[in-house]
Design a protein around this motif. Structure first.
Motif, PDB file in Angstrom:
ATOM      1  N   SER A 144      14.722   0.225  -3.954  1.00  0.00           N
ATOM      2  CA  SER A 144      16.286   0.904  -3.322  1.00  0.00           C
ATOM      3  C   SER A 144      14.721  -0.350  -1.668  1.00  0.00           C
ATOM      4  O   SER A 144      15.559  -0.237  -0.885  1.00  0.00           O
ATOM      5  CB  SER A 144      15.988   1.874  -2.838  1.00  0.00           C
ATOM      6  OG  SER A 144      14.125   2.289  -2.360  1.00  0.00           O
ATOM      7  N   ARG A 145      14.118  -0.723  -1.825  1.00  0.00           N
ATOM      8  CA  ARG A 145      13.388  -1.607  -1.163  1.00  0.00           C
ATOM      9  C   ARG A 145      12.901  -3.112  -1.089  1.00  0.00           C
ATOM     10  O   ARG A 145      12.485  -3.332  -0.665  1.00  0.00           O
ATOM     11  CB  ARG A 145      12.363  -1.221  -0.892  1.00  0.00           C
ATOM     12  CG  ARG A 145      11.999   0.981  -0.227  1.00  0.00           C
ATOM     13  CD  ARG A 145      10.334   1.176  -0.613  1.00  0.00           C
ATOM     14  NE  ARG A 145       9.859   0.419   0.948  1.00  0.00           N
ATOM     15  CZ  ARG A 145       8.423   0.546   1.494  1.00  0.00           C
ATOM     16  NH1 ARG A 145       8.117   1.501   0.465  1.00  0.00           N
ATOM     17  NH2 ARG A 145       8.152  -0.152   2.587  1.00  0.00           N
ATOM     18  N   ILE A 146      14.098  -3.873  -1.709  1.00  0.00           N
ATOM     19  CA  ILE A 146      14.141  -5.122  -2.406  1.00  0.00           C
ATOM     20  C   ILE A 146      14.663  -5.781  -1.206  1.00  0.00           C
ATOM     21  O   ILE A 146      13.791  -6.864  -0.873  1.00  0.00           O
ATOM     22  CB  ILE A 146      14.757  -5.476  -3.894  1.00  0.00           C
ATOM     23  CG1 ILE A 146      14.742  -6.639  -4.151  1.00  0.00           C
ATOM     24  CG2 ILE A 146      16.517  -4.937  -3.109  1.00  0.00           C
ATOM     25  CD1 ILE A 146      13.414  -6.566  -4.332  1.00  0.00           C
ATOM     26  N   GLN A 147      15.612  -4.961  -0.316  1.00  0.00           N
ATOM     27  CA  GLN A 147      15.842  -5.923   0.807  1.00  0.00           C
ATOM     28  C   GLN A 147      14.735  -6.214   2.240  1.00  0.00           C
ATOM     29  O   GLN A 147      14.276  -7.407   2.341  1.00  0.00           O
ATOM     30  CB  GLN A 147      17.246  -5.494   1.681  1.00  0.00           C
ATOM     31  CG  GLN A 147      18.525  -5.793   0.946  1.00  0.00           C
ATOM     32  CD  GLN A 147      19.375  -5.667   1.212  1.00  0.00           C
ATOM     33  OE1 GLN A 147      19.809  -4.042   2.093  1.00  0.00           O
ATOM     34  NE2 GLN A 147      20.647  -5.816   1.339  1.00  0.00           N
ATOM     35  N   GLU A 148      13.699  -5.155   2.221  1.00  0.00           N
ATOM     36  CA  GLU A 148      12.972  -5.201   2.929  1.00  0.00           C
ATOM     37  C   GLU A 148      11.597  -5.646   2.275  1.00  0.00           C
ATOM     38  O   GLU A 148      11.608  -6.749   3.364  1.00  0.00           O
ATOM     39  CB  GLU A 148      11.891  -3.995   2.697  1.00  0.00           C
ATOM     40  CG  GLU A 148      11.195  -3.438   4.125  1.00  0.00           C
ATOM     41  CD  GLU A 148      10.732  -2.179   3.568  1.00  0.00           C
ATOM     42  OE1 GLU A 148       9.397  -2.069   4.707  1.00  0.00           O
ATOM     43  OE2 GLU A 148      10.969  -0.936   3.353  1.00  0.00           O
ATOM     44  N   ALA A 149      11.320  -5.922   0.838  1.00  0.00           N
ATOM     45  CA  ALA A 149      10.913  -7.304   0.017  1.00  0.00           C
ATOM     46  C   ALA A 149      10.727  -8.183   0.319  1.00  0.00           C
ATOM     47  O   ALA A 149       9.787  -9.246   1.128  1.00  0.00           O
ATOM     48  CB  ALA A 149      10.465  -6.130  -1.214  1.00  0.00           C
ATOM     49  N   ALA A 150      12.277  -8.381   0.794  1.00  0.00           N
ATOM     50  CA  ALA A 150      12.457 -10.399   0.795  1.00  0.00           C
ATOM     51  C   ALA A 150      12.727 -10.547   2.121  1.00  0.00           C
ATOM     52  O   ALA A 150      11.509 -11.543   2.620  1.00  0.00           O
ATOM     53  CB  ALA A 150      13.803 -10.348  -0.117  1.00  0.00           C
ATOM     54  N   ALA A 197       1.092  -1.229  -0.524  1.00  0.00           N
ATOM     55  CA  ALA A 197       0.293   0.370  -0.057  1.00  0.00           C
ATOM     56  C   ALA A 197       1.236   1.323  -0.165  1.00  0.00           C
ATOM     57  O   ALA A 197       0.624   2.639  -0.655  1.00  0.00           O
ATOM     58  CB  ALA A 197      -0.828   0.162   1.386  1.00  0.00           C
ATOM     59  N   ASP A 198       1.857   1.071   0.940  1.00  0.00           N
ATOM     60  CA  ASP A 198       3.004   2.515   0.996  1.00  0.00           C
ATOM     61  C   ASP A 198       4.058   3.026  -0.291  1.00  0.00           C
ATOM     62  O   ASP A 198       4.843   3.579  -0.450  1.00  0.00           O
ATOM     63  CB  ASP A 198       3.706   2.697   1.693  1.00  0.00           C
ATOM     64  CG  ASP A 198       3.508   2.202   3.598  1.00  0.00           C
ATOM     65  OD1 ASP A 198       2.653   2.938   3.332  1.00  0.00           O
ATOM     66  OD2 ASP A 198       4.475   1.976   5.053  1.00  0.00           O
ATOM     67  N   GLY A 199       3.424   1.832  -1.703  1.00  0.00           N
ATOM     68  CA  GLY A 199       4.196   1.934  -3.050  1.00  0.00           C
ATOM     69  C   GLY A 199       6.096   1.074  -2.951  1.00  0.00           C
ATOM     70  O   GLY A 199       6.009   1.401  -3.751  1.00  0.00           O
ATOM     71  N   GLY A 200       5.825   0.444  -1.865  1.00  0.00           N
ATOM     72  CA  GLY A 200       7.046  -0.794  -1.946  1.00  0.00           C
ATOM     73  C   GLY A 200       7.266  -2.084  -3.469  1.00  0.00           C
ATOM     74  O   GLY A 200       8.577  -2.017  -3.204  1.00  0.00           O
ATOM     75  N   GLY A 201       6.256  -2.162  -3.312  1.00  0.00           N
ATOM     76  CA  GLY A 201       6.497  -2.714  -4.352  1.00  0.00           C
ATOM     77  C   GLY A 201       6.556  -2.089  -5.443  1.00  0.00           C
ATOM     78  O   GLY A 201       7.353  -2.867  -6.580  1.00  0.00           O
ATOM     79  N   HIS A 202       6.764  -1.129  -6.110  1.00  0.00           N
ATOM     80  CA  HIS A 202       7.645  -0.472  -6.967  1.00  0.00           C
ATOM     81  C   HIS A 202       8.573   0.418  -6.576  1.00  0.00           C
ATOM     82  O   HIS A 202       8.748   1.068  -8.048  1.00  0.00           O
ATOM     83  CB  HIS A 202       6.566   1.028  -7.816  1.00  0.00           C
ATOM     84  CG  HIS A 202       4.974  -0.245  -8.323  1.00  0.00           C
ATOM     85  ND1 HIS A 202       5.359  -0.833  -8.771  1.00  0.00           N
ATOM     86  CD2 HIS A 202       3.926  -0.234  -7.378  1.00  0.00           C
ATOM     87  CE1 HIS A 202       3.410  -1.524  -8.919  1.00  0.00           C
ATOM     88  NE2 HIS A 202       3.306  -0.893  -8.234  1.00  0.00           N
ATOM     89  N   ASP A 203       9.865   0.527  -5.589  1.00  0.00           N
ATOM     90  CA  ASP A 203      10.366   0.673  -5.448  1.00  0.00           C
ATOM     91  C   ASP A 203      11.764   0.157  -5.326  1.00  0.00           C
ATOM     92  O   ASP A 203      11.803  -0.519  -4.103  1.00  0.00           O
ATOM     93  CB  ASP A 203       9.956   1.533  -3.902  1.00  0.00           C
ATOM     94  CG  ASP A 203      11.700   2.520  -3.398  1.00  0.00           C
ATOM     95  OD1 ASP A 203      12.784   2.278  -4.121  1.00  0.00           O
ATOM     96  OD2 ASP A 203      11.220   3.414  -2.596  1.00  0.00           O
TER      97      ASP A 203
END
Length: 89
Positions: free
Chosen positions: A69-75, A61-67
């Motif tokens: 720079s947030r790949i480690q957070e996503a993983a 919802a915060d747009g993390g899936g399109h950023d």
């Protein structure tokens, strides 16, 4: 675990709503059946029994899936969600 992008996800098995993510776990349940994991914005948001799902929903919802720079957070969040799903199977 392999990720296969798709333009069409199945409907949520709980509410028949639209899913954010659908996956098959890297292990089977106790009966040898595949464990299907679903991330549903209707069913998983605010569910106290599924905190990792709620946090992953907020990430998207915060747009993390399109950023990128947030790949480690996503993983990390995907790993937490997978562990949560496996614990419930």
């Amino acid at each position: 675990m392999a990720v296969v992008p798709t333009k069409r996800l199945p409907k949520c098995s709980r509410c028949q709503g639209d899913l954010i993510a659908s996956a098959v776990a890297p292990q089977d349940d106790a009966h040898g059946r595949p464990i299907h994991m679903e991330l549903c914005p209707s069913c998983d948001r605010g569910d106290p029994d599924r905190p990792a799902a709620g946090i992953l929903l907020q990430f998207f919802a915060d747009g993390g899936g399109h950023d990128d720079s947030r790949i480690q957070e996503a993983a990390f969040l995907l790993e937490q969600w997978t562990e949560e799903c496996l614990a419930r199977a």
